[in-house]
Design an enzyme around this catalytic site. Sequence first.
Site, short mmCIF file in Angstrom:
data_model
loop_
_atom_site.label_atom_id
_atom_site.label_comp_id
_atom_site.label_asym_id
_atom_site.label_seq_id
_atom_site.Cartn_x
_atom_site.Cartn_y
_atom_site.Cartn_z
N SER A 39 -34.97 60.58 149.82
CA SER A 39 -34.59 60.32 150.99
C SER A 39 -35.05 59.03 151.18
O SER A 39 -36.31 58.76 150.40
CB SER A 39 -34.68 61.45 152.21
N1 SAH Z 1 -36.00 66.11 150.72
C1 SAH Z 1 -35.39 65.74 148.91
C2 SAH Z 1 -34.21 65.12 149.27
C3 SAH Z 1 -32.59 65.61 149.60
S1 SAH Z 1 -31.64 65.51 149.08
C4 SAH Z 1 -36.64 64.94 149.06
O1 SAH Z 1 -37.24 64.80 149.94
O2 SAH Z 1 -36.17 64.19 147.73
C5 SAH Z 1 -30.87 66.80 149.79
C6 SAH Z 1 -31.03 68.16 149.06
O3 SAH Z 1 -30.77 69.65 149.18
C7 SAH Z 1 -30.24 68.00 147.09
O4 SAH Z 1 -31.54 67.78 146.02
C8 SAH Z 1 -29.76 69.45 147.14
O5 SAH Z 1 -29.12 69.72 146.02
C9 SAH Z 1 -30.18 70.23 148.08
N2 SAH Z 1 -29.27 71.00 148.89
C10 SAH Z 1 -27.84 71.07 149.28
N3 SAH Z 1 -27.53 72.31 149.51
C11 SAH Z 1 -28.28 72.91 149.80
C12 SAH Z 1 -28.37 74.55 149.65
N4 SAH Z 1 -27.46 74.69 150.14
N5 SAH Z 1 -29.45 75.08 149.55
C13 SAH Z 1 -30.67 74.15 149.12
N6 SAH Z 1 -30.96 72.90 148.76
C14 SAH Z 1 -29.50 72.61 149.13
#
Ligand code: SAH
Length: 225
Positions: free
Chosen positions: A76
């Site tokens: 992010s």
């Molecule tokens: N918090 C992260 C950025 C988030 S990107 C950071 O600081 O880098 C969003 C993330 O959510 C991705 O890695 C994606 O794979 C994950 N994601 C999406 N759907 C999800 C789910 N149902 N359960 C767990 N993770 C999920």
Amino acid sequence: MMSPYLIKPEAKGLGMTSQRARDRMVDRLRSEGGIRDERVLNALRVLPRHLFIEEALSSRAYEDTALPIGKGQTISQPWVVAKMTEALIEHGMPKKVLEIGTGSGYQGSVLATLGIEVFTVERIEELLRQARRRFRNLGLNIRSKHVDGHIGWAEYAPFDAIIVTAGAAAIVPELLEQLSEGGTLIAPVGGSNVQKLLRLRKTIDGISQEDLGNVVFVPLVTGII
Ligand code: SAH
């Protein structure tokens, strides 16, 4: 003659300048981004964001922008991380936080740097493996699990706060159930192009909801890989 091996590229490109780059990033988050909480700004000042992205992109680590981390996912934007963290701790520092979507591990590490006990779940095993290595290298004690975040992490519930870092059409009810009374849940809710950052608070009288503005996140996806 100077040996070309005297200056390591990592010292030249990152080690020497990254603290200054982070200081500048934090100054911008304060002056242009309206981030006021010095505890949050300080966490972003000390945490080396360049270690959460691949080396080819590390020169851009301190730009205020989301960057690809592989598998179609992104780390992010620093402003969004700061904004969500600020919103999460505004009504008191939570002891235990659950993060949905570990991604690079950066947001979870920011929370851990604030002294919060962090639990984080991720659906993509490869990303989780890399994030765990970063937690280890930084000496951060963060518990993580390879699971679909739609089910949360009941074993350690309730949580004082829950932060969802992927966009969904609606708040996931299971997560609200795993929130303690007085707890705060932050989640981007909306369509695939833009979402509203919602802050929900669970009180004895029910759930209150605030709209903190528009954000753009990758989608919350069902199932693990
Ligand atoms: N918090 C992260 C950025 C988030 S990107 C950071 O600081 O880098 C969003 C993330 O959510 C991705 O890695 C994606 O794979 C994950 N994601 C999406 N759907 C999800 C789910 N149902 N359960 C767990 N993770 C999920």
